[in-house]
Design an enzyme around this catalytic site. Structure first.
Site, PDB file in Angstrom:
ATOM      1  N   GLU A  96      14.177  34.821  11.786  1.00  0.00           N
ATOM      2  CA  GLU A  96      15.556  34.460  11.512  1.00  0.00           C
ATOM      3  C   GLU A  96      16.048  35.099  10.218  1.00  0.00           C
ATOM      4  O   GLU A  96      15.285  35.293   9.274  1.00  0.00           O
ATOM      5  CB  GLU A  96      15.689  32.937  11.424  1.00  0.00           C
ATOM      6  CG  GLU A  96      15.433  32.283  12.766  1.00  0.00           C
ATOM      7  CD  GLU A  96      15.612  30.777  12.760  1.00  0.00           C
ATOM      8  OE1 GLU A  96      15.932  30.237  13.823  1.00  0.00           O
ATOM      9  OE2 GLU A  96      15.439  30.142  11.718  1.00  0.00           O
ATOM     10  N   CYS A 109      19.731  36.313   3.457  1.00  0.00           N
ATOM     11  CA  CYS A 109      18.402  35.744   3.256  1.00  0.00           C
ATOM     12  C   CYS A 109      17.478  36.338   4.318  1.00  0.00           C
ATOM     13  O   CYS A 109      17.652  36.115   5.513  1.00  0.00           O
ATOM     14  CB  CYS A 109      18.510  34.227   3.377  1.00  0.00           C
ATOM     15  SG  CYS A 109      16.957  33.384   3.099  1.00  0.00           S
ATOM     16  N   CYS A 116       4.329  31.820   8.282  1.00  0.00           N
ATOM     17  CA  CYS A 116       3.874  31.869   6.891  1.00  0.00           C
ATOM     18  C   CYS A 116       2.494  31.241   6.814  1.00  0.00           C
ATOM     19  O   CYS A 116       2.193  30.289   7.524  1.00  0.00           O
ATOM     20  CB  CYS A 116       4.844  31.108   5.987  1.00  0.00           C
ATOM     21  SG  CYS A 116       4.478  31.323   4.223  1.00  0.00           S
ATOM     22  N   CYS A 120       3.140  25.205   2.640  1.00  0.00           N
ATOM     23  CA  CYS A 120       3.840  24.282   1.741  1.00  0.00           C
ATOM     24  C   CYS A 120       4.268  23.080   2.573  1.00  0.00           C
ATOM     25  O   CYS A 120       4.820  23.229   3.670  1.00  0.00           O
ATOM     26  CB  CYS A 120       5.051  24.964   1.104  1.00  0.00           C
ATOM     27  SG  CYS A 120       4.593  26.393   0.106  1.00  0.00           S
ATOM     28  N   CYS A 123       8.012  22.563   4.053  1.00  0.00           N
ATOM     29  CA  CYS A 123       8.694  23.738   4.614  1.00  0.00           C
ATOM     30  C   CYS A 123       8.461  23.820   6.120  1.00  0.00           C
ATOM     31  O   CYS A 123       7.323  23.694   6.575  1.00  0.00           O
ATOM     32  CB  CYS A 123       8.168  25.001   3.937  1.00  0.00           C
ATOM     33  SG  CYS A 123       8.901  26.503   4.607  1.00  0.00           S
ATOM     34  N   SER A 201      11.489  36.047  -3.772  1.00  0.00           N
ATOM     35  CA  SER A 201      11.037  34.684  -4.067  1.00  0.00           C
ATOM     36  C   SER A 201       9.584  34.534  -3.652  1.00  0.00           C
ATOM     37  O   SER A 201       9.208  34.897  -2.537  1.00  0.00           O
ATOM     38  CB  SER A 201      11.915  33.691  -3.300  1.00  0.00           C
ATOM     39  OG  SER A 201      11.466  32.373  -3.504  1.00  0.00           O
ATOM     40  N   SER A 223       8.853  29.665  -6.668  1.00  0.00           N
ATOM     41  CA  SER A 223       8.954  28.317  -6.100  1.00  0.00           C
ATOM     42  C   SER A 223       8.007  27.401  -6.857  1.00  0.00           C
ATOM     43  O   SER A 223       6.822  27.346  -6.559  1.00  0.00           O
ATOM     44  CB  SER A 223       8.590  28.370  -4.611  1.00  0.00           C
ATOM     45  OG  SER A 223       9.546  29.144  -3.930  1.00  0.00           O
ATOM     46  N   LEU A 224       8.555  26.699  -7.818  1.00  0.00           N
ATOM     47  CA  LEU A 224       7.710  25.865  -8.683  1.00  0.00           C
ATOM     48  C   LEU A 224       7.547  24.460  -8.090  1.00  0.00           C
ATOM     49  O   LEU A 224       6.445  24.011  -7.816  1.00  0.00           O
ATOM     50  CB  LEU A 224       8.329  25.821 -10.085  1.00  0.00           C
ATOM     51  CG  LEU A 224       7.481  25.161 -11.164  1.00  0.00           C
ATOM     52  CD1 LEU A 224       6.158  25.886 -11.362  1.00  0.00           C
ATOM     53  CD2 LEU A 224       8.250  25.111 -12.495  1.00  0.00           C
ATOM     54  N   HIS A 225       8.627  23.742  -7.942  1.00  0.00           N
ATOM     55  CA  HIS A 225       8.683  22.465  -7.215  1.00  0.00           C
ATOM     56  C   HIS A 225       7.949  21.303  -7.853  1.00  0.00           C
ATOM     57  O   HIS A 225       8.040  20.180  -7.345  1.00  0.00           O
ATOM     58  CB  HIS A 225       8.188  22.618  -5.768  1.00  0.00           C
ATOM     59  CG  HIS A 225       8.891  23.674  -4.987  1.00  0.00           C
ATOM     60  ND1 HIS A 225      10.248  23.855  -5.026  1.00  0.00           N
ATOM     61  CD2 HIS A 225       8.429  24.627  -4.135  1.00  0.00           C
ATOM     62  CE1 HIS A 225      10.587  24.868  -4.243  1.00  0.00           C
ATOM     63  NE2 HIS A 225       9.503  25.357  -3.702  1.00  0.00           N
ATOM     64  N   ASN A 301      15.987  20.154   2.528  1.00  0.00           N
ATOM     65  CA  ASN A 301      16.588  20.219   3.859  1.00  0.00           C
ATOM     66  C   ASN A 301      15.596  19.681   4.876  1.00  0.00           C
ATOM     67  O   ASN A 301      14.557  20.287   5.100  1.00  0.00           O
ATOM     68  CB  ASN A 301      16.952  21.668   4.200  1.00  0.00           C
ATOM     69  CG  ASN A 301      18.065  22.162   3.313  1.00  0.00           C
ATOM     70  OD1 ASN A 301      19.125  21.551   3.238  1.00  0.00           O
ATOM     71  ND2 ASN A 301      17.823  23.240   2.597  1.00  0.00           N
ATOM     72  N   CYS A 344      17.627  26.551   3.546  1.00  0.00           N
ATOM     73  CA  CYS A 344      16.285  26.891   3.034  1.00  0.00           C
ATOM     74  C   CYS A 344      15.220  26.070   3.737  1.00  0.00           C
ATOM     75  O   CYS A 344      15.337  24.857   3.852  1.00  0.00           O
ATOM     76  CB  CYS A 344      16.134  26.523   1.565  1.00  0.00           C
ATOM     77  SG  CYS A 344      17.284  27.245   0.484  1.00  0.00           S
TER      78      CYS A 344
HETATM   79  N1  SAH Z   1       7.450  32.104   0.348  1.00  0.00           N
HETATM   80  C1  SAH Z   1       8.511  32.341  -0.577  1.00  0.00           C
HETATM   81  C2  SAH Z   1       9.867  32.594   0.049  1.00  0.00           C
HETATM   82  C3  SAH Z   1      10.302  31.763   1.229  1.00  0.00           C
HETATM   83  S1  SAH Z   1      10.823  30.099   0.971  1.00  0.00           S
HETATM   84  C4  SAH Z   1       8.572  31.217  -1.580  1.00  0.00           C
HETATM   85  O1  SAH Z   1       7.831  30.257  -1.447  1.00  0.00           O
HETATM   86  O2  SAH Z   1       9.326  31.311  -2.542  1.00  0.00           O
HETATM   87  C5  SAH Z   1      12.351  30.174   0.103  1.00  0.00           C
HETATM   88  C6  SAH Z   1      12.620  28.901  -0.699  1.00  0.00           C
HETATM   89  O3  SAH Z   1      12.962  27.787   0.150  1.00  0.00           O
HETATM   90  C7  SAH Z   1      11.410  28.468  -1.493  1.00  0.00           C
HETATM   91  O4  SAH Z   1      11.775  28.077  -2.789  1.00  0.00           O
HETATM   92  C8  SAH Z   1      10.949  27.278  -0.694  1.00  0.00           C
HETATM   93  O5  SAH Z   1      10.136  26.454  -1.459  1.00  0.00           O
HETATM   94  C9  SAH Z   1      12.245  26.650  -0.277  1.00  0.00           C
HETATM   95  N2  SAH Z   1      12.108  25.669   0.798  1.00  0.00           N
HETATM   96  C10 SAH Z   1      11.167  25.648   1.752  1.00  0.00           C
HETATM   97  N3  SAH Z   1      11.356  24.587   2.569  1.00  0.00           N
HETATM   98  C11 SAH Z   1      12.429  23.927   2.119  1.00  0.00           C
HETATM   99  C12 SAH Z   1      13.146  22.777   2.569  1.00  0.00           C
HETATM  100  N4  SAH Z   1      12.774  22.118   3.649  1.00  0.00           N
HETATM  101  N5  SAH Z   1      14.219  22.397   1.871  1.00  0.00           N
HETATM  102  C13 SAH Z   1      14.636  23.095   0.789  1.00  0.00           C
HETATM  103  N6  SAH Z   1      14.022  24.206   0.334  1.00  0.00           N
HETATM  104  C14 SAH Z   1      12.933  24.618   0.988  1.00  0.00           C
END
Ligand code: SAH
Length: 369
Positions: A96, A109, A116, A120, A123, A201, A223-225, A301, A344
């Site tokens: 996508e 995007c 992947c 995570c 995700c 990213s 992507s720190l989180h 999301n 995202c």
């Molecule tokens: N693998 C890379 C790029 C893809 S994800 C990375 O981890 O950065 C792009 C962004 O979307 C990342 O910051 C990821 O953590 C975030 N993301 C993934 N799932 C999400 C969700 N359900 N809601 C909001 N952001 C999300």
């Protein structure tokens, strides 16, 4: 070309590679420039229409090569102008791509892998496992398609001004293809995007971040989180391999050598009751004190069967204020394309062979070589 040789897909060849393609066939290198303009500026794939190439050369190109992007099998439009394309690749896998128009800018995007490997926990792409890396043509092809499909709309940017590698996949685990594709995106003979307008990213593949720093001047998002290893280990399992004390120095190294002033954007998904409390905000402030940082708070999301929930708006506001008071430049990302699951982490595509998931960590190693 022998009967069973596959045609070369010129869409994904960077300038030097295309020059080499022509010189290997006894043609002048400048043909590469002509071809790139037809393909990337004008969006052409039919060699017959490339009128400044001789008839013989057009015949040779048609015999040995092609310009082929993935096939669009579905297009969705959100009420807010966001567009999502489902693309089918040669092997039947789907990916996508999302276009997000905003005041004066249009962000595409882009996906870098089918599925992947990183898992995570919040995700939805992680759910489908990993299938394979995309080729440069499949990555650049997403931009080629978006450009050709975006028609003028009143009041909304209809062109792609920015590209973010934030779709499906971990771009730094598909290093070579992603670097080739980004260099094409930045080449004036292709899409001519400036270095601030191409953002990669990553979940934090530290050795590849160092490699990228010496290869291509693009913007970096991480992507720190979570503000500590205990929590980040849970959310981003890659943290067990490259923990925060390795990740942050790599972020600093990434921006230090640059002549332009640059910072790293830290993405932080807001998960209700998990990482959104005031103590997390304070810890984050301490953590990023000496890093040239911007923080991007992303409202989570949701997707089917997730155990996470989005933080309340008031909690997010409070969190953001604590960061700002702590001296961190912070914005909360708008959620876009909610009605078409284009936000995202919701990009799911379709993976033909899910059994490959088991290769997860060994693939991660492979991607580093
Ligand atoms: N693998 C890379 C790029 C893809 S994800 C990375 O981890 O950065 C792009 C962004 O979307 C990342 O910051 C990821 O953590 C975030 N993301 C993934 N799932 C999400 C969700 N359900 N809601 C909001 N952001 C999300």
């Amino acid at each position: 070309m022998t009967a069973d040789a596959k045609p070369v897909n010129l869409l994904g060849l960077a300038r030097q590679e295309l020059e080499a393609f022509f010189t290997a066939r006894g043609e002048a290198g400048f043909r590469a420039r002509q071809l790139m303009k037809w393909v990337h500026h004008h969006g052409l794939s039919d060699f017959e229409l490339m009128t400044d190439l001789s008839r013989n050369l057009r015949a040779l190109l048609a015999a040995e090569s092609e310009v082929r992007a993935p096939e669009v099998i579905m297009e969705q439009r959100s009420n807010d102008g966001t567009r999502k394309w489902l693309l089918r690749l040669d092997d039947g896998n789907c990916i996508e791509t999302v276009f997000i128009p905003d005041d004066g800018r249009g962000t595409l995007c882009v996906s870098s892998q089918v599925g992947c490997a990183l898992d995570c926990t919040f995700c939805s792409t992680a759910r489908q496992g990993f299938n394979r890396n995309l080729t440069p043509a499949e990555i650049v092809g997403q931009l080629w398609i978006a450009k050709s499909r975006l028609q003028p709309e009143p009041g909304r940017s209809r062109t792609v001004t920015n590209v973010v590698l934030m779709g499906m996949g971990e771009p730094l685990l598909n290093y070579d293809a992603v670097v080739s594709a980004m260099s094409l995106m930045m080449d004036d003979l292709a899409y001519g995007l400036g270095k601030r307008r191409v953002t990669l990213s990553t979940s934090g593949v530290v050795p590849a971040m160092d490699r990228l720093k010496d290869t291509l001047d693009v913007s970096l998002a991480v992507s720190l989180h979570a503000p500590n290893n205990a929590l980040r280990d849970q959310l981003v399992p890659l943290n067990r391999k490259y923990p925060i004390e390795q990740l942050l120095p790599a972020c600093k190294r990434f921006v230090e050598g640059r002549t332009r002033k640059q910072s790293v954007t830290f993405e932080y998904v807001m998960l209700k009751g998990v990482n959104d409390q005031p103590e997390h905000a304070r810890e984050l402030v301490r953590l990023l004190r000496n890093v040239p940082a911007k923080v991007n708070l992303i409202p989570f999301n949701p997707f089917p069967q997730t155990r996470f929930e989005r933080s309340d708006p008031a909690t997010m506001d409070r969190f953001r204020e604590l960061l700002i008071v702590g001296g961190l430049h912070t914005i909360t990302r708008k959620t876009r394309g909610d009605d078409i699951d284009a936000a995202c982490g919701q990009l799911a595509g379709k993976v033909a062979d899910r059994s490959r998931r088991a290769l997860r960590f060994s693939r991660m190693e492979e991607g580093l070589q």
